[in-house]
Design a protein around this motif. Structure first.
Motif, short mmCIF file in Angstrom:
data_model
loop_
_atom_site.label_atom_id
_atom_site.label_comp_id
_atom_site.label_asym_id
_atom_site.label_seq_id
_atom_site.Cartn_x
_atom_site.Cartn_y
_atom_site.Cartn_z
N ALA A 247 42.20 24.12 49.47
CA ALA A 247 41.34 24.51 48.33
C ALA A 247 41.55 25.95 47.63
CB ALA A 247 39.97 23.92 47.81
N VAL A 248 41.04 27.04 48.98
CA VAL A 248 41.25 28.03 48.64
C VAL A 248 42.92 28.52 48.32
CG1 VAL A 248 40.78 30.24 49.67
CG2 VAL A 248 39.53 28.27 50.05
N ILE A 249 43.93 27.93 49.28
CA ILE A 249 46.02 28.59 48.90
C ILE A 249 45.71 27.88 46.96
CG2 ILE A 249 47.47 27.09 49.10
CD1 ILE A 249 46.76 27.53 52.18
N GLU A 250 45.11 26.76 46.60
CA GLU A 250 45.58 26.79 45.99
C GLU A 250 44.99 27.57 43.91
OE1 GLU A 250 47.65 23.99 44.05
OE2 GLU A 250 47.58 22.26 45.73
N ARG A 251 43.26 27.91 44.84
CA ARG A 251 42.86 28.80 43.22
C ARG A 251 43.16 29.59 43.60
NH1 ARG A 251 36.78 28.12 45.76
NH2 ARG A 251 36.69 25.36 46.36
N VAL A 252 43.90 30.43 45.01
CA VAL A 252 44.73 31.44 45.06
C VAL A 252 46.01 31.72 44.08
CG1 VAL A 252 43.55 32.72 46.62
CG2 VAL A 252 45.27 31.60 46.84
N GLY A 253 46.49 30.01 44.23
CA GLY A 253 47.55 30.46 43.43
C GLY A 253 48.87 30.24 44.08
N LEU A 254 48.87 29.63 45.10
CA LEU A 254 49.88 29.43 46.12
C LEU A 254 49.95 27.71 46.23
CD1 LEU A 254 49.88 32.54 47.95
CD2 LEU A 254 51.92 32.87 46.15
N GLY A 255 49.45 27.37 45.90
CA GLY A 255 50.11 25.45 45.89
C GLY A 255 51.31 24.92 46.18
N GLY A 256 51.90 25.61 44.73
CA GLY A 256 52.76 25.46 44.77
C GLY A 256 53.79 25.61 46.16
N GLU A 257 54.16 27.11 46.36
CA GLU A 257 54.85 27.88 47.61
C GLU A 257 53.90 27.43 48.66
OE1 GLU A 257 53.54 29.34 45.08
OE2 GLU A 257 55.35 31.06 43.80
N TRP A 258 52.99 26.89 48.65
CA TRP A 258 52.97 25.95 50.23
C TRP A 258 53.25 24.69 50.24
CZ3 TRP A 258 50.80 27.53 54.11
CH2 TRP A 258 49.50 26.04 55.29
N ARG A 259 53.10 23.80 49.41
CA ARG A 259 53.37 22.42 49.66
C ARG A 259 55.07 22.78 49.68
NH1 ARG A 259 49.76 21.69 45.23
NH2 ARG A 259 50.94 22.82 43.89
N ALA A 260 55.96 23.62 48.99
CA ALA A 260 57.34 23.79 48.84
C ALA A 260 57.91 24.33 50.86
CB ALA A 260 57.52 24.40 48.13
N MET A 261 56.75 25.17 50.54
CA MET A 261 57.61 25.85 52.33
C MET A 261 56.94 25.90 53.22
SD MET A 261 57.77 29.36 50.10
CE MET A 261 58.65 30.49 51.71
N ALA A 262 55.57 25.00 53.60
CA ALA A 262 55.04 25.00 54.85
C ALA A 262 55.38 23.59 55.78
CB ALA A 262 53.57 24.60 54.49
N GLY A 263 55.38 23.95 57.04
CA GLY A 263 55.95 22.38 57.97
C GLY A 263 55.50 21.42 57.59
N PRO A 264 55.30 20.70 58.43
CA PRO A 264 55.07 18.97 58.10
C PRO A 264 53.05 18.72 58.03
CG PRO A 264 56.19 18.97 60.04
CD PRO A 264 56.74 20.71 59.18
N GLU A 265 52.87 17.85 57.98
CA GLU A 265 51.39 17.61 57.87
C GLU A 265 51.28 17.27 59.23
OE1 GLU A 265 50.23 14.68 55.69
OE2 GLU A 265 49.61 16.13 54.10
N VAL A 266 49.63 18.22 60.30
CA VAL A 266 50.23 17.72 61.28
C VAL A 266 48.22 16.63 61.78
CG1 VAL A 266 48.79 18.95 63.76
CG2 VAL A 266 50.33 20.41 62.10
N ARG A 267 49.41 15.97 61.78
CA ARG A 267 48.17 14.50 61.79
C ARG A 267 48.15 13.88 63.17
NH1 ARG A 267 49.27 10.76 57.55
NH2 ARG A 267 49.80 11.85 55.45
N ARG A 268 48.26 14.84 64.43
CA ARG A 268 47.65 14.88 65.62
C ARG A 268 47.86 15.93 66.28
NH1 ARG A 268 51.86 10.87 68.53
NH2 ARG A 268 53.35 12.55 68.11
N VAL A 269 46.75 15.52 67.20
CA VAL A 269 46.18 16.41 68.19
C VAL A 269 46.84 16.11 69.59
CG1 VAL A 269 44.51 18.34 67.28
CG2 VAL A 269 44.16 16.00 68.13
N ALA A 270 47.24 17.32 70.39
CA ALA A 270 47.57 16.83 71.63
C ALA A 270 46.38 17.79 72.78
CB ALA A 270 49.01 16.56 71.97
N PHE A 271 47.02 17.35 74.62
CA PHE A 271 46.49 18.11 75.24
C PHE A 271 47.86 18.22 75.93
CE2 PHE A 271 45.51 18.59 80.01
CZ PHE A 271 44.25 19.90 79.69
N PHE A 272 48.21 19.38 76.40
CA PHE A 272 50.03 19.71 77.28
C PHE A 272 49.01 20.63 78.26
CE2 PHE A 272 53.64 19.33 74.68
CZ PHE A 272 52.95 17.47 74.43
N GLY A 273 48.10 20.47 79.76
CA GLY A 273 48.15 21.01 81.02
C GLY A 273 49.18 20.23 82.31
N GLY A 274 49.29 20.80 83.29
CA GLY A 274 50.47 20.75 84.14
C GLY A 274 51.49 19.22 83.15
#
Ligand code: FAD
Length: 409
Positions: free
Chosen positions: A56-83
């Protein structure tokens, strides 16, 4: 003879916090000076993940279009990597705002600073702020470049210089040198093997970190390691660069990291910084407003620092919009309102991050954490929720919002 240049606000630092504040205030008609010591674009130690709650803040500062075009893929899963362990679970959805994504800080910070200029802020770059002095007409800030020194005047001064560098400003922290200090490292890789929707928390002896797909082909890997653990690693290696010792340690101690970056190529050099300074600090003191890391910092284990930087800047700009900036009493009132809202927005995640980091940094705690998430992967989803991944930016209280509208009209 002309006197010092006068502004309504001087913002120190053009990271996500400073540029967001400069954009929001400039759009309210304020005359803003934004001071940045580094030349952009520049890479920075950071995992580069931005939570969906900040969209919402990214949209309000006016960078929503750039964000959608340039940012990496949506992160839909979290994980734990240890040992040897690798456990994944769903990322909690942020109520209709989609999912967080990562964008290189060389790209994001540059976009934000250029947008601040477009909004009307005067960008002093590369200029370092070196001193703040109280004067009858406001506060005088000394800014220095390689060629010249200038004095700028404004009633409102906003510290957005982060927390990792010492200096002569009252809002800067002293350097620490303790064995338990956490030093930050970061690298970009190409050709990595990591699922596109996955952001694993990395736990390894002496530290913790994270990995995420960012823009283009880049995988962003960032971590914190204890100073004493790093010293031991370097001694075992018989010297050599700290980053090489860290890189080898990651590959040797965590199967998930080895699988992701074992065959990948480094893009550019490793970066290092710190020690980091997790904790909560005054949000308004010495008549200086503080945003982003300068106000408070969560352990990067929860990857919320950019969001906190942009959101705190937005909160402060809202509060400042309701006052006459030339009145010290009104500045103090805005400082109190901002500090209260800041606490409500961020305190829980700072405490949660600190508890998770404490656990991850102790061998017994890290092992217990691994066993717990293996038995109950939903704990990862719960951790993401506690870290603020679903907490929308709270609205301004009605009374102050009305004052804000009156000032604007
Ligand atoms: C290992 C690690 C991984 C992380 N991963 C993530 C993540 O994935 N997601 C996330 O949200 N957060 C992450 N963070 C946290 C995030 O990087 C910070 O919280 C965020 O950068 C804070 O933004 P800021 O604008 O407050 O400060 P900064 O980004 O530090 O910006 C401050 C700016 O001020 C400038 N400056 C400093 N001093 C002066 C001066 N005297 N005069 C002029 N300019 C000055 C600096 O050059 C800089 O550009 C991570 C941190 C670490 C250490």
């Amino acid at each position: 003879m002309t006197g010092p240049a006068a502004y309504d606000a001087i913002v120190l630092g053009a990271g996500p916090a400073g540029s967001t504040a400069a954009i929001a205030l400039s759009r309210r008609g304020w005359k803003v000076a934004l001071i940045e010591k580094a030349e952009f674009p520049r890479r920075k130690v950071c995992g580069e993940f931005v939570s969906a709650t900040s969209l919402a803040v990214i949209e309000r500062v006016g960078l929503g279009g750039e964000w959608r075009a340039m940012a990496g893929p949506e992160v839909r899963r979290v994980a734990f990597f240890g040992g040897e362990r690798a456990v994944a679970a769903n990322m909690p959805a942020a109520g209709g705002r989609g999912f967080g994504r990562a964008l290189g800080r060389d790209v994001l910070d540059d976009l934000l600073a250029r947008e601040a200029e477009r909004a009307g802020a005067t960008l002093f770059q590369p200029f370092r702020a070196t001193a703040i002095r109280r004067e009858a007409e406001g506060q005088a800030v000394t800014v220095v470049s390689r060629e010249r020194e200038e004095t700028l005047l404004a009633p409102v001064v906003i510290a957005a210089h982060g927390s990792w560098e010492p200096g002569g400003l009252p809002s800067q922290l002293e350097k620490t040198n303790r064995p338990t200090d956490l030093l930050g490292f970061k690298a970009h890789f190409s050709g990595a093997e990591l699922a596109f929707d996955l952001m694993p928390l990395l736990v390894f002896p002496g530290g913790y970190g994270g990995m995420v797909r960012a823009d283009g082909e880049r995988l962003s890997l960032s971590l914190c390691i204890r100073r004493d653990a790093l010293t031991r690693l370097r001694q075992q290696a018989g010297g050599g660069p700290a980053a090489d010792a860290v890189h080898r340690h990651l590959l040797a101690s965590c199967r998930g990291i080895e699988q992701a970056i074992g065959g990948a190529e480094l893009i550019g050099p490793w970066l290092a910084s710190g020690p980091i300074r997790p904790g909560m600090r005054p949000r308004y003191a010495d008549d200086i407003f503080r945003i982003g890391n300068a106000a408070g910092e969560s352990h990067p284990i929860i990857a919320e620092g950019i969001s906190m930087a942009m959101q705190s800047a937005w909160l402060l700009a809202e509060e400042l919009g309701a006052i006459d900036p030339s009145s010290r009493a009104e500045r103090a009132a805005a400082g109190r309102g901002y500090a209260r809202r800041w606490r409500g927005q961020f305190a829980t995640r700072i405490l949660a991050a600190s508890a998770i980091a404490e656990l991850a940094l102790r061998p017994a705690g890290a092992a217990a954490m691994g066993r717990a998430v293996e038995a109950l992967p939903a704990l990862l989803t719960l951790g993401a929720r506690l870290s603020g991944k679903t907490k929308a930016l709270a609205k301004m209280p009605d009374g102050r919002a009305r004052m804000c509208r009156m000032r604007a009209s």
